[in-house]
Design a protein around this motif. Structure first.
Motif, PDB file in Angstrom:
ATOM      1  N   GLY A 122     -17.881  -0.006  13.501  1.00 18.79           N
ATOM      2  CA  GLY A 122     -17.980   0.075  14.955  1.00 18.79           C
ATOM      3  C   GLY A 122     -16.868   0.856  15.621  1.00 18.79           C
ATOM      4  N   VAL A 123     -16.077   1.558  14.840  1.00 17.03           N
ATOM      5  CA  VAL A 123     -15.046   2.421  15.421  1.00 17.03           C
ATOM      6  C   VAL A 123     -15.683   3.771  15.739  1.00 17.03           C
ATOM      7  CG1 VAL A 123     -12.832   3.572  15.030  1.00 17.03           C
ATOM      8  CG2 VAL A 123     -13.236   1.280  14.107  1.00 17.03           C
ATOM      9  N   VAL A 124     -15.384   4.310  16.920  1.00 22.25           N
ATOM     10  CA  VAL A 124     -15.899   5.627  17.286  1.00 22.25           C
ATOM     11  C   VAL A 124     -14.887   6.681  16.849  1.00 22.25           C
ATOM     12  CG1 VAL A 124     -16.704   7.108  19.158  1.00 22.25           C
ATOM     13  CG2 VAL A 124     -17.096   4.649  19.273  1.00 22.25           C
TER      14      VAL A 124
ATOM     15  N   ALA B 170     -22.927  10.135  27.341  1.00 21.51           N
ATOM     16  CA  ALA B 170     -23.912  11.222  27.258  1.00 21.51           C
ATOM     17  C   ALA B 170     -24.704  11.349  28.557  1.00 21.51           C
ATOM     18  CB  ALA B 170     -24.857  10.992  26.083  1.00 21.51           C
TER      19      ALA B 170
ATOM     20  N   GLN C 155     -17.647   7.167   6.897  1.00 21.89           N
ATOM     21  CA  GLN C 155     -18.859   6.361   7.016  1.00 21.89           C
ATOM     22  C   GLN C 155     -18.513   4.873   7.112  1.00 21.89           C
ATOM     23  OE1 GLN C 155     -21.395   6.709   3.606  1.00 21.89           O
ATOM     24  NE2 GLN C 155     -22.959   5.372   4.450  1.00 21.89           N
TER      25      GLN C 155
ATOM     26  N   ILE D  48     -17.039   4.075  10.606  1.00 23.83           N
ATOM     27  CA  ILE D  48     -18.059   4.094  11.658  1.00 23.83           C
ATOM     28  C   ILE D  48     -18.944   2.844  11.559  1.00 23.83           C
ATOM     29  CG2 ILE D  48     -20.129   5.303  12.480  1.00 23.83           C
ATOM     30  CD1 ILE D  48     -18.710   7.938  11.794  1.00 23.83           C
ATOM     31  N   GLU D  49     -19.231   2.429  10.362  1.00 17.33           N
ATOM     32  CA  GLU D  49     -20.033   1.209  10.188  1.00 17.33           C
ATOM     33  C   GLU D  49     -19.327  -0.013  10.765  1.00 17.33           C
ATOM     34  OE1 GLU D  49     -20.949   0.930   6.055  1.00 17.33           O
ATOM     35  OE2 GLU D  49     -22.556   2.410   6.167  1.00 17.33           O
TER      36      GLU D  49
ATOM     37  N   TRP E 298     -27.521   6.685  16.694  1.00 18.16           N
ATOM     38  CA  TRP E 298     -26.765   7.238  17.813  1.00 18.16           C
ATOM     39  C   TRP E 298     -27.387   8.504  18.369  1.00 18.16           C
ATOM     40  CZ3 TRP E 298     -20.758   7.038  16.987  1.00 18.16           C
ATOM     41  CH2 TRP E 298     -20.354   5.697  17.030  1.00 18.16           C
TER      42      TRP E 298
ATOM     43  N   PRO F  10     -21.948  13.026   9.662  1.00 15.13           N
ATOM     44  CA  PRO F  10     -22.906  12.313  10.511  1.00 15.13           C
ATOM     45  C   PRO F  10     -22.211  11.254  11.369  1.00 15.13           C
ATOM     46  CG  PRO F  10     -23.718  12.455   8.259  1.00 15.13           C
ATOM     47  CD  PRO F  10     -22.309  12.972   8.239  1.00 15.13           C
ATOM     48  N   ASP F  11     -22.639  11.171  12.623  1.00 19.25           N
ATOM     49  CA  ASP F  11     -22.206  10.154  13.578  1.00 19.25           C
ATOM     50  C   ASP F  11     -20.761  10.280  14.045  1.00 19.25           C
ATOM     51  OD1 ASP F  11     -24.748   8.954  13.649  1.00 19.25           O
ATOM     52  OD2 ASP F  11     -24.293   7.838  11.833  1.00 19.25           O
TER      53      ASP F  11
ATOM     54  N   LEU G  82     -21.498   5.416  23.953  1.00 14.91           N
ATOM     55  CA  LEU G  82     -21.867   6.805  23.696  1.00 14.91           C
ATOM     56  C   LEU G  82     -23.049   7.229  24.572  1.00 14.91           C
ATOM     57  CD1 LEU G  82     -20.772   8.979  21.880  1.00 14.91           C
ATOM     58  CD2 LEU G  82     -22.419   8.333  20.148  1.00 14.91           C
ATOM     59  N   GLN G  83     -23.996   6.329  24.722  1.00 15.73           N
ATOM     60  CA  GLN G  83     -25.139   6.622  25.592  1.00 15.73           C
ATOM     61  C   GLN G  83     -24.672   6.818  27.039  1.00 15.73           C
ATOM     62  OE1 GLN G  83     -27.670   3.238  24.872  1.00 15.73           O
ATOM     63  NE2 GLN G  83     -28.634   4.157  23.079  1.00 15.73           N
TER      64      GLN G  83
ATOM     65  N   ALA H 237     -20.128  -2.056  16.787  1.00 23.37           N
ATOM     66  CA  ALA H 237     -21.136  -1.007  16.618  1.00 23.37           C
ATOM     67  C   ALA H 237     -22.113  -0.944  17.789  1.00 23.37           C
ATOM     68  CB  ALA H 237     -21.894  -1.229  15.311  1.00 23.37           C
TER      69      ALA H 237
ATOM     70  N   VAL I  35     -28.960   8.837  22.062  1.00 21.20           N
ATOM     71  CA  VAL I  35     -28.246   9.637  23.052  1.00 21.20           C
ATOM     72  C   VAL I  35     -29.150  10.717  23.623  1.00 21.20           C
ATOM     73  CG1 VAL I  35     -26.373  11.268  23.355  1.00 21.20           C
ATOM     74  CG2 VAL I  35     -25.990   9.172  22.081  1.00 21.20           C
TER      75      VAL I  35
ATOM     76  N   MET J  98     -23.421   1.470   9.374  1.00 23.46           N
ATOM     77  CA  MET J  98     -23.805   2.845   9.750  1.00 23.46           C
ATOM     78  C   MET J  98     -24.552   2.795  11.069  1.00 23.46           C
ATOM     79  SD  MET J  98     -23.664   5.879   8.300  1.00 23.46           S
ATOM     80  CE  MET J  98     -24.363   7.491   8.544  1.00 23.46           C
ATOM     81  N   ILE J  99     -24.410   3.825  11.869  1.00 22.50           N
ATOM     82  CA  ILE J  99     -25.061   3.841  13.175  1.00 22.50           C
ATOM     83  C   ILE J  99     -25.904   5.101  13.283  1.00 22.50           C
ATOM     84  CG2 ILE J  99     -24.675   3.489  15.642  1.00 22.50           C
ATOM     85  CD1 ILE J  99     -21.781   2.753  14.921  1.00 22.50           C
TER      86      ILE J  99
ATOM     87  N   ALA K 247     -20.324   0.388  20.792  1.00 26.81           N
ATOM     88  CA  ALA K 247     -20.032   1.813  20.590  1.00 26.81           C
ATOM     89  C   ALA K 247     -21.261   2.655  20.914  1.00 26.81           C
ATOM     90  CB  ALA K 247     -19.586   2.050  19.154  1.00 26.81           C
ATOM     91  N   ARG K 248     -22.392   2.186  20.490  1.00 28.59           N
ATOM     92  CA  ARG K 248     -23.636   2.933  20.747  1.00 28.59           C
ATOM     93  C   ARG K 248     -23.903   3.022  22.248  1.00 28.59           C
ATOM     94  NH1 ARG K 248     -26.553   0.452  17.241  1.00 28.59           N
ATOM     95  NH2 ARG K 248     -27.466  -1.110  18.589  1.00 28.59           N
TER      96      ARG K 248
ATOM     97  N   VAL L 270     -31.103   9.851  26.743  1.00 29.94           N
ATOM     98  CA  VAL L 270     -30.471   9.637  28.039  1.00 29.94           C
ATOM     99  C   VAL L 270     -29.635  10.828  28.500  1.00 29.94           C
ATOM    100  CG1 VAL L 270     -30.412   7.150  27.733  1.00 29.94           C
ATOM    101  CG2 VAL L 270     -28.481   8.532  26.963  1.00 29.94           C
ATOM    102  N   ALA L 271     -29.604  11.871  27.718  1.00 34.15           N
ATOM    103  CA  ALA L 271     -28.750  13.007  28.086  1.00 34.15           C
ATOM    104  C   ALA L 271     -29.214  13.621  29.412  1.00 34.15           C
ATOM    105  CB  ALA L 271     -28.787  14.065  26.993  1.00 34.15           C
TER     106      ALA L 271
END
Lengths: 223, 356
Positions: free
Chosen positions: B230-232, B332, B224, B227-228, A5, B253-254, B328-329, B321, A9, A1-2, B324-325, A12-13
């Motif tokens: 590490g796939v977006v 964003a 869930q 996503i765990e 995120w 979520p996520d 996403l950052q 994972a 995020v 689980m992440i 991926a994070r 840094v938006a």
């Protein structure tokens, strides 16, 4: 689980905003099937569009027509054997586009008859409407930037105030999210608040019935 | 000559929230032998049990009495460690027609050797845009792949982004899980889960889901799990309207939920809103490839999410994972904030555009 995120995020938006001041609100634009569910369980769904005339229906019938300029009363309606029609003066349209402080006075010719073989009865009513400043409001359907339009109905005979209607119109939604009616003759105030709205393709009778039941706290009923 | 029985016609019911599901069908996860036995004792037939390595689950399709919704509580009581749900039907998240502005082709970035998966309708492999990528398709709705306009549009938009708008290939790969391969009513939760699992096992780091449906506990668990790994998962926020209930899988979520804007950066009139919206991208009056390579103008959050999916895929060579994070950052950080400052329910963090 992440789960991190979202927080990561946020840090840094990008910060620059391009929010623009609220422009004047144009008349609502509907599509057939669009539906609005209110806190008393009523459903208003677009059944037809003919120019500026919108035909509305509920889940249990009760069809009526109203101009896109919803501050004017329903232009025609039917109930049991009776029917009615109303013709507002052209001036009613001047309230649009909505800008804070704008006001309008107009008359409405009302014609009703109890049955198709009975004569039409005719009278006239006087309305004034004024647009308040736009502001944020929140309902269970979400948060909306709204213009409050306050309309008052006067007796044409003695200019007595008979009714007040306040509409919170959300331009982003294209419909009102709150409507308060004060009936001075009956000493009664009723408020309905939008609980959800569905675009045509999603607005099936089954989903609307479920949302209406949730809105009113009633047990779900199969339409 | 043997006779082949015609398949039973699919009947659709609606649950208490008005969402459609296949009559009498329930899906379940990870039933052990004792749980399967109890399910049978309750009068349910186990239609299929399939180990799905990508999603790390065993998926069971059960068939019982027509009023399956009433049996859910009984099943959950019989096997508390399993997850049960109705076999809901999903919709492509798109609108057709009503173009108010001239059709526009989304801006494209540099070509990339990206690897993206989509769960959608099937796509026509002969489309010009799709000849620029290595295309792999598989049907999950019970039959062969069946191209439809929705999948053609989504796939062509992704392929165009991955090729940088160029005529030649860039080493990119597009995996298509067709969950509607035997028609709209085959687009079930079970088909979606099968497609997601296959794509995850195929090793794509990003999966685009331009579909919406109801909340479904079994789909939620699979989402869930994936996503765990590490796939977006990038999903269309939905086109049910600004005051509509949340649309799923976007609202899990996520999941990276994407809304649509027009070329003047105005929100799509019928896009869902809510705290789950993460990004916005061009998705109104978009020019995409249609059947027979004829151009089609499409609108909806379905056609915005491909842009975000490719922007994320540019930064990811495999599912991971941590990577991926970071991806996403990075995306964003490039978002152009629209609406009220910061993340908001209309635009999320803001607009994502490909840049040359």
């Amino acid at each position: 689980m992440i789960p991190v995120w979202v927080g990561a995020v946020a840090a840094v938006a990008a910060a620059a905003s391009s929010e623009a001041p609220r422009p004047p609100a144009e008349l609502p634009a509907y599509a057939i099937g669009d539906a609005f569910v209110f806190s008393d369980g009523r459903v208003e769904q677009v059944a037809g569009i003919d120019g500026d005339t919108i035909s509305w229906k509920g889940l249990q019938g009760g069809a009526y027509q109203r101009n896109r300029n919803f501050v004017t009363p329903p232009s025609s309606w039917r109930m049991d054997q009776g029917e009615g029609r109303r013709i507002p003066s052209q001036r009613a349209a001047a309230i649009w586009p909505l800008v804070a402080g704008k006001s309008v006075r107009f008359t409405v010719i009302n014609e009703t008859r109890l049955a198709s073989d009975r004569p039409w009865e005719r009278n006239m009513s006087l309305w004034t409407c004024k647009v308040g400043p736009h502001h944020d409001t929140t309902t269970s359907a979400g948060s909306f930037d709204v213009f409050t339009i306050g309309c008052e109905l006067y007796s044409p005979v003695n200019m007595r105030l008979l009714e007040r209607v306040a509409w919170d119109y959300a331009p982003d939604l294209g419909h009102y999210v709150r409507r308060t009616n004060v009936d001075y003759l009956a000493a009664r105030t009723t408020t309905i608040v939008l609980t959800s709205a569905l675009h045509g393709h999603a607005a099936t009778r089954e989903r609307l019935a479920a949302l209406a039941a949730q809105a009113s706290g009633a047990a779900p009923q199969r339409p | 000559m043997s006779r082949v029985a015609a398949p039973a016609p699919v009947r659709i019911d609606t649950d208490a929230d008005g969402y459609q599901y296949r009559r009498g069908e329930i899906i379940a996860l990870n039933l052990d032998p004792a749980g399967l036995e109890r399910v049978r004792e309750l009068g349910y037939k186990v239609v299929s049990s399939q180990r799905l390595e990508g999603a790390d689950v065993t998926l069971h399709v059960l068939r019982g009495p027509p009023e399956a919704a009433k049996g859910l509580a009984q099943l959950r009581q019989a096997s508390p460690s399993s997850t049960f749900a109705l076999n809901h039907v999903f919709d492509p998240a798109a609108d057709v027609g009503g173009a108010s502005l001239a059709p526009v082709r989304p801006a494209v970035g540099r070509p990339c050797a990206c690897r993206v998966g989509i769960v959608d309708t099937g796509v026509d492999p002969t489309l010009r845009d799709l000849r620029r990528t290595h295309l792999v398709q598989r049907g999950f709705g019970g039959g062969e792949v069946r191209p439809e306009a929705h999948g053609d549009a989504v796939a062509s938009l992704i392929a165009d982004q991955m090729s940088g708008g160029g005529a030649s290939g860039s080493g990119s790969e597009l995996y298509v899980a067709d969950m509607f391969s035997t028609g709209p009513q085959s687009g079930t939760a079970a088909s979606l889960i099968g497609g997601l699992s296959w794509l995850t096992q195929s090793g794509v780091p990003v999966i685009n889901i331009s579909l919406t449906g109801p909340p479904n506990p079994v789909v939620a668990k699979v989402v869930q799990n994936i996503i765990e790994k590490g796939v977006v998962l990038v999903a269309a926020a939905g086109n049910d309207g600004v005051a509509a209930p949340p649309a799923f899988p976007a609202a899990y979520p996520d999941v990276v939920a994407v809304t649509a804007v027009d070329r003047l950066r105005r929100p799509y009139h019928y896009a869902n809103r809510g705290p789950y919206v993460m990004f916005a991208a061009l998705g109104v009056d978009v020019l995409a490839a249609g059947p027979g390579d004829s151009p089609q103008t499409v609108s909806g959050t379905s056609f915005a999410s491909p842009i975000v999916a490719v922007e994320l895929a540019r930064r990811l060579s495999r599912s991971d994972a941590t990577a991926a994070r970071k991806a996403l950052q990075a995306v964003a950080a490039e978002a152009v904030d629209l609406g009220v400052p910061g993340r908001d329910p209309v635009f999320g963090y803001g607009l994502i555009e490909s840049r040359p």
